[in-house]
Enzyme design. Structure first.
Site, PDB file in Angstrom:
ATOM      1  N   LYS A   1       0.878  -1.172   0.000  1.00 29.87           N
ATOM      2  CA  LYS A   1       0.000   0.000   0.000  1.00 29.87           C
ATOM      3  C   LYS A   1       0.915   1.221   0.000  1.00 29.87           C
ATOM      4  O   LYS A   1       1.742   1.386   0.895  1.00 29.87           O
ATOM      5  CB  LYS A   1      -0.874  -0.016   1.256  1.00 29.87           C
ATOM      6  CG  LYS A   1      -1.641   1.284   1.541  1.00 29.87           C
ATOM      7  CD  LYS A   1      -2.884   1.384   0.702  1.00 29.87           C
ATOM      8  CE  LYS A   1      -3.770   2.543   1.139  1.00 29.87           C
ATOM      9  NZ  LYS A   1      -4.460   2.283   2.409  1.00 29.87           N
TER      10      LYS A   1
ATOM     11  N   SER B   1       1.216   5.663  -1.378  1.00 31.29           N
ATOM     12  CA  SER B   1       0.481   6.846  -1.804  1.00 31.29           C
ATOM     13  C   SER B   1       0.383   6.862  -3.328  1.00 31.29           C
ATOM     14  O   SER B   1       1.338   6.501  -4.019  1.00 31.29           O
ATOM     15  CB  SER B   1       1.219   8.111  -1.355  1.00 31.29           C
ATOM     16  OG  SER B   1       1.303   8.201   0.041  1.00 31.29           O
TER      17      SER B   1
ATOM     18  N   THR C   1       0.118  11.494  -1.194  1.00 31.97           N
ATOM     19  CA  THR C   1      -0.925  12.195  -1.923  1.00 31.97           C
ATOM     20  C   THR C   1      -1.298  13.475  -1.192  1.00 31.97           C
ATOM     21  O   THR C   1      -1.580  14.502  -1.810  1.00 31.97           O
ATOM     22  CB  THR C   1      -2.173  11.303  -2.084  1.00 31.97           C
ATOM     23  OG1 THR C   1      -1.788  10.093  -2.738  1.00 31.97           O
ATOM     24  CG2 THR C   1      -3.248  11.995  -2.886  1.00 31.97           C
ATOM     25  N   ALA C   2      -1.304  13.419   0.140  1.00 35.51           N
ATOM     26  CA  ALA C   2      -1.627  14.607   0.927  1.00 35.51           C
ATOM     27  C   ALA C   2      -0.691  15.759   0.577  1.00 35.51           C
ATOM     28  O   ALA C   2      -1.133  16.895   0.356  1.00 35.51           O
ATOM     29  CB  ALA C   2      -1.530  14.277   2.413  1.00 35.51           C
TER      30      ALA C   2
ATOM     31  N   HIS D   1      -5.900  10.452   7.643  1.00 45.77           N
ATOM     32  CA  HIS D   1      -6.516   9.375   8.412  1.00 45.77           C
ATOM     33  C   HIS D   1      -7.492   9.903   9.469  1.00 45.77           C
ATOM     34  O   HIS D   1      -8.244  10.827   9.232  1.00 45.77           O
ATOM     35  CB  HIS D   1      -5.441   8.477   9.030  1.00 45.77           C
ATOM     36  CG  HIS D   1      -4.548   7.813   8.032  1.00 45.77           C
ATOM     37  ND1 HIS D   1      -5.002   7.306   6.835  1.00 45.77           N
ATOM     38  CD2 HIS D   1      -3.201   7.591   8.034  1.00 45.77           C
ATOM     39  CE1 HIS D   1      -3.986   6.788   6.167  1.00 45.77           C
ATOM     40  NE2 HIS D   1      -2.892   6.956   6.861  1.00 45.77           N
TER      41      HIS D   1
END
Length: 279
Positions: A53, A55, A110-111, A154
Site C-alpha cells: 500500500k 500513496s 498524496t496529501a 486518516h
C-alpha cells in the site's frame, strides 16, 4: 508472499481475512506494518515486498517494477487531508502559511501532492520549511508550537479538535470542488512479475469477507490501532473502505489520471502513461 501496509483501521480491515487465512486459495502472507512514508520508500528499494500500500503520489516512481491493482486502496469523497494550525482566531486565510514551517506525513504522499497543488495557487510567496514526520506526531507538534501548521491524514479529521487545533483548509473539499472527482489517496501495487489478476481477486475476496463479517476483524483492527477509540476506528473504516476499494472503476481511474496528470504538468512528479495504469 510479502506484503506491506499501514496499521490504520482501513488497511487492517481490508486485509484481515487474507492475513488470517480466510481467503480460499490465497497464499500465506508475511506482513510488514509500516507508516505510509516507509512503504513509499520500500516500493523503491531493491528488495521491496511483493504487494504494498503506497500513496498514489508515489506511483510514478515505481511503475517499472510494480503495477497498480484495481482494488484494495483508499479513494473517495469527504476523506481528504486537512491543513491545521493553532491560530486562536481560527482564520482560514491561506496567507498565514507564507514562510511558515509545515509538517507533512511524507514528501511523496498524496496529501503533500494535493497541498503543493493548492499552495501554488493560494499561498502568496509560498510556504517556508517543510518538515516530514510520522502522521501521528504532527498534531502534537502543532499544538506544542514546534511547527506552524500540519498536514494531517486518516483519523486526524475526527480528532483534531481535541488538540485545540483549527482547520485552515480541507484539501479534499478543494479537490472535489475543483475537479468533481474523488480523491486518490492510497494505492495497492504488486510486482509485475506476479499474477496480478489472482492477487486482485484475493484482495477483493478479503474486502468482501470484511463487509460480510465486520465483527470478525474488530480485535485485529483495534490491536493495531492501539489507543484509538473504537468509534473513531469504525468511522475511519466507514470513510475509507468503500466501493472504490472493491474496484476503482471509471471514476476512480479518472481521479488518478487527473491527480498525476496535473502534478506532472506542474513538474511535481515524473510523467506517466496514464492509459497504461490499467494494465
Amino acid at each position: 508472499m510479502k506484503i506491506a501496509f499501514s496499521p490504520c483501521p482501513n488497511d487492517t480491515f481490508v486485509f484481515h481475512a487474507w492475513v488470517h487465512g480466510l481467503v480460499p486459495g490465497a497464499p500465506e502472507l508475511d506482513v510488514t506494518y509500516a507508516d505510509i512514508d516507509i512503504t513509499n520508500n520500500l516500493a523503491v528499494s531493491p528488495n521491496g515486498p511483493d504487494v504494498l500500500k503506497i500513496s498514489y503520489a508515489a506511483l510514478p516512481w515505481v511503475l517499472d517494477d510494480y503495477a497498480l491493482l484495481p482494488c484494495g486502496g483508499a479513494l473517495g469523497r469527504g476523506c481528504g487531508p486537512l491543513v491545521l494550525t493553532k491560530n486562536p482566531s481560527g482564520t482560514q486565510d491561506p496567507a498565514v502559511l507564507a514562510g511558515r514551517r509545515v509538517a507533512v506525513p511524507s514528501e511523496r504522499s498524496t496529501a503533500y501532492l494535493l497541498f503543493r497543488l493548492w499552495a501554488a495557487r493560494h499561498v502568496p510567496g509560498g510556504v517556508g520549511e517543510i518538515v516530514v514526520m510520522p502522521f501521528h506526531e504532527i498534531m502534537p507538534a502543532v499544538r506544542d508550537g514546534k511547527i506552524d501548521a500540519g498536514l494531517v491524514i486518516h483519523e486526524a479529521r475526527f480528532t483534531y479538535p481535541a488538540y485545540g487545533l483549527n482547520l485552515l483548509v480541507d484539501l479534499g473539499s478543494w479537490w472535489e470542488a475543483d475537479t468533481n472527482l474523488p480523491i486518490p489517496l492510497g494505492a495497492i501495487i504488486a510486482r509485475r512479475s506476479l499474477d496480478r489478476q489472482a492477487i486482485a481477486g484475493w484482495i477483493r475476496a478479503s474486502v468482501e469477507y470484511a463487509w460480510a463479517h465486520p465483527e470478525a476483524s474488530q480485535a485485529y483492527v483495534m490491536r493495531h490501532a492501539q489507543e484509538m477509540d473504537p468509534a473513531v476506528a469504525k468511522a475511519h473504516i466507514d470513510l475509507y473502505v468503500n466501493e472504490f476499494t472493491r474496484h476503482l472503476g471509471e471514476e476512480g481511474y479518472a481521479a488518478v489520471s487527473a491527480l498525476l496528470g496535473r502534478a506532472a504538468e506542474e513538474g511535481l512528479v515524473p510523467k506517466v502513461d496514464l492509459a497504461a495504469l490499467r494494465g
